[in-house]
Design a protein around this motif. Structure first.
Motif, short mmCIF file in Angstrom:
data_model
loop_
_atom_site.label_atom_id
_atom_site.label_comp_id
_atom_site.label_asym_id
_atom_site.label_seq_id
_atom_site.Cartn_x
_atom_site.Cartn_y
_atom_site.Cartn_z
N GLN A 33 2.96 0.49 26.64
CA GLN A 33 2.89 0.75 25.20
C GLN A 33 3.10 -0.52 24.39
OE1 GLN A 33 2.04 3.20 23.25
NE2 GLN A 33 1.38 4.20 25.15
N ALA A 77 0.91 -1.75 21.38
CA ALA A 77 1.50 -1.94 20.05
C ALA A 77 1.28 -3.38 19.58
CB ALA A 77 2.99 -1.61 20.08
N ARG A 126 -2.20 -3.86 18.26
CA ARG A 126 -2.36 -3.30 16.93
C ARG A 126 -1.70 -4.17 15.87
NH1 ARG A 126 -3.43 2.01 14.45
NH2 ARG A 126 -2.17 1.85 12.59
N ALA A 127 -0.52 -4.66 16.20
CA ALA A 127 0.18 -5.54 15.26
C ALA A 127 -0.68 -6.76 14.96
CB ALA A 127 1.53 -5.96 15.85
N GLY A 174 6.88 -5.81 16.63
CA GLY A 174 6.06 -5.39 17.76
C GLY A 174 5.69 -6.54 18.67
N LYS A 219 0.30 6.96 13.96
CA LYS A 219 1.33 7.08 14.98
C LYS A 219 2.48 6.12 14.69
CE LYS A 219 0.54 6.09 19.48
NZ LYS A 219 -0.35 6.08 20.65
N GLU A 220 2.12 4.90 14.33
CA GLU A 220 3.14 3.87 14.07
C GLU A 220 4.01 4.25 12.87
OE1 GLU A 220 0.05 3.42 14.81
OE2 GLU A 220 0.13 2.20 16.63
N HIS A 221 3.37 4.80 11.85
CA HIS A 221 4.13 5.26 10.68
C HIS A 221 5.09 6.36 11.09
CE1 HIS A 221 4.72 6.77 6.52
NE2 HIS A 221 4.65 7.95 7.08
N GLU A 237 0.62 3.13 7.55
CA GLU A 237 0.25 2.32 8.72
C GLU A 237 1.43 1.54 9.26
OE1 GLU A 237 -2.58 2.43 10.23
OE2 GLU A 237 -3.78 3.53 8.75
N ASN A 238 2.64 1.85 8.79
CA ASN A 238 3.82 1.06 9.11
C ASN A 238 3.59 -0.42 8.85
OD1 ASN A 238 6.49 0.70 9.88
ND2 ASN A 238 5.98 0.38 12.04
#
Length: 589
Positions: free
Chosen positions: A28, A32, A35-36, A58, A269-271, A321-322
DNA sequence: GCCGTTTTCGGCCCGACTGTTTTCAGTCG
């Protein structure tokens, strides 16, 4: 190496580690990190140089090192070794529905199957069904998944997804017993492309909804169906369009669970992870059904109440979107996002003088009918002959026509603009005296897309540095899901735009939508002015502005960041402002 | 592998559903 390429490699590492049965949290972490990196604002090379990568949430010590290595050398031994140890075909196999890392590894170890073609053969002579933990249904699903891979790309443009979703919601709203029903997921967050449709409804009796959903007009396959959750594949051709397949999920909950479920299924998901962590710190437990402290459930009738209980202002779905929205909401410092009603006019529209379908007057009347107060006409310039670009002589005639129309358009104004080609060397397609005859100039790249990144960046920076260029048109030239944009260092372009007071367009056409939302947010923080333009070639395309608003909201823009929220009497002096500023400060030119 | 206003170690979301089982592992979101 660029951040998008590095993000792809991190994702692949995450997947390869999953296949090898590594600790799922370690896997994960790579996803992550990818995405970051994608959502990173600003220049990756600067972060690498200044060793600031670890400050990105992240990305820790290990990922920072690996990203730096990739950014500088374009290679990573760890990745090469992983790839060498795992057949690359397995990466395709794990993407098949109902196949995950465990099944992929079983197939590989027990059958020696290492790519899609071999897997298809193994299914066809029933070797897959005979494996322990597999069976005839799994084998059939794998075969269907392989077929599906052949016929569809996965993501769908937001306008296409939205049209299908509307048709579905209309059908479902008729079902008796439905209390609330809403779209969730990436469509509610207004991402530019959508993977599948998520629909949430509340009802005391889910049965009829589930039945109806599985029998929707557009359903070509029911993937799964339980008491409260159903997944189907829809085909747009059942609604009268060209064939386009998309999966849709329906979840039904009790009405008192609706607020929690809506937040949960909207994501991202991150949010969600970050909001849940916040709830935990407050001694609360949050899931898709309830918010609770140690001994009782805390009712919330809607999302606004949910955020309130968690000590936050309401966060619009577009911002979830965090990317700092939770901290801002807790500090009561969320921006007041721009909305469609704030737009007073727009600047990048074509007419039948170049490659548009309507007359200037028809476009103006269409804009007025939408409640706009002004419209900028920006037909193509002379070198774009394929689009019937205007010569200086035709420009003069068009200006006379616009003057004539303006003299009888009460309370509405047509501005004289041009979408002027940026020539391969960064020069402009009209001489300065012609450019000066317009109210404003949109500069865009329409040729020589395959220049190197350095050439293209230099080219565009030269154009945005020109004192008579008001705004930069579609900044990357991408066509969503069809072709990537040209290679350009947008960070440098945005910095140049900020330096020279040149605005950057959010192209609202759903096939384009550049500037993307990440760069949009970056532009805001650099102080670049943004302008939302529909790039309309027909009257009905002026309404596409709303997709540009989506990007603006995802990029945290407020009214003051968007030029075309200005009232009509402010516009003309502001359009002249840049030219006069350049004259006063010649070093900028 | 990341992260820290209970933690530098020990968490990291977890429930629905399916297909294979005969009580549950794997996938998915």
């Amino acid at each position: 190496m660029e951040k998008d390429q590095i993000a792809l490699i991190l994702e692949e590492i995450g997947t390869l580690l999953e296949i090898r049965g590594e600790n799922s949290f370690r896997c994960q972490a790579y996803h992550a990190g990818a995405r970051a990196l994608r959502q990173l604002e600003g220049d990756l090379s600067a972060l690498v140089r200044e060793k600031q990568l670890q400050s990105v949430p992240g990305i820790g010590k290990t990922l920072a090192e690996k990203i730096s290595t990739l950014a500088v050398t374009g290679k990573l031994d760890f990745y090469e070794e992983l790839r060498a140890a795992t057949p690359s075909g397995l990466l395709q196999i794990v993407r098949l529905p109902s196949v995950g890392p465990k099944k992929a590894m079983t197939i590989y170890q027990q059958l020696g199957v290492s790519d899609i073609a071999e897997l298809k053969a193994a299914c066809l002579d029933s070797r897959v069904a005979s494996l322990k933990g597999f069976g005839p249904k799994t084998q059939k699903k794998i075969l269907e998944g392989i077929e599906f891979l052949g016929q569809v790309g996965q993501r769908v443009r937001i306008d296409q997804a939205e049209a299908i979703a509307r048709a579905v919601l209309d059908e479902l709203a008729e079902v008796p017993g439905v209390i609330r029903i809403e779209l969730c997921g990436s469509l509610r967050r207004r991402r530019e492309t959508i993977n599948d449709l998520d629909i949430l409804a509340s009802s005391a009796d889910p049965g009829p909804l589930m039945e109806r959903f599985a029998r929707l007009r557009g359903v070509v396959e029911v993937i799964g169906k339980g008491d409260t959750k159903c997944s189907v594949t829809l085909d747009r051709n059942r609604y009268g369009g060209a064939s386009l397949r998309i999966n849709a999920d329906l979840r039904v909950v009790r009405d008192d669970q609706f607020a929690f479920a809506l937040h949960y299924f909207t994501g991202s998901k991150e949010h969600n992870v970050a909001v849940r962590a916040r709830a935990q710190k407050m001694g609360l437990k949050l899931n898709e059904y309830e918010l609770a402290d140690t001994n009782r459930s805390i009712p919330c009738k809607d999302e606004a109440e949910l955020f309130q209980v968690l000590g936050m202002d309401y966060i619009s779905p577009e911002m979830r979107e965090n990317m700092g929205e939770i901290e801002a909401a807790a500090a009561r410092q969320l921006p007041r996002l721009v909305c469609l009603e704030d737009l007073q006019g727009t600047f990048h529209c074509h007419t039948n003088w170049s490659d548009g379908a309507a007359t200037i007057e028809e476009m103006a009347e269409a804009a007025r009918a939408l409640g706009l107060k002004y419209l900028g006409i920006a037909d193509h310039s002379q070198s774009l002959t394929i689009a019937n670009g205007l010569t200086p002589d035709r420009v003069r005639i068009q200006h006379a026509e616009i003057d004539r129309l303006n003299s009888r358009m009460n309370g509405f104004r047509i501005f004289k603009g041009t979408e002027c080609d940026i020539l391969p060397d960064g020069g402009l397609d009209f001489t300065d005296d012609v450019l000066a005859s317009f109210d404003y100039v949109v500069a865009s790249v329409h040729s020589h897309f395959n220049q190197s990144e350095d050439e293209m960046t230099t080219r565009i920076i030269r154009a945005v540095s020109h004192p008579l260029v008001t705004m930069l048109g579609h900044s990357t030239g991408r066509v969503l899901l069809r072709r990537d944009g040209y290679k350009v260092n947008l960070e440098q372009v945005l910095r140049a735009a900020a330096r020279h007071g040149t605005m950057v367009e959010i192209n609202a056409h759903p096939q384009r939508l550049d500037l993307d939302w990440v760069h949009c947010k970056r532009a805001k923080s650099l102080g670049v002015g943004l302008v939302i333009n529909p790039d309309a070639h027909r009257t009905e395309e002026i309404g596409l502005l709303r997709f540009g608003i989506d990007v603006a909201r995802r990029g945290w823009l407020e009214m003051k960041n968007v030029f075309n929220t200005q009232a009509i009497d402010q516009i003309a002096p502001l359009l002249r402002y840049k030219a006069s500023r350049a004259i006063q400060s010649p070093q900028l030119a």
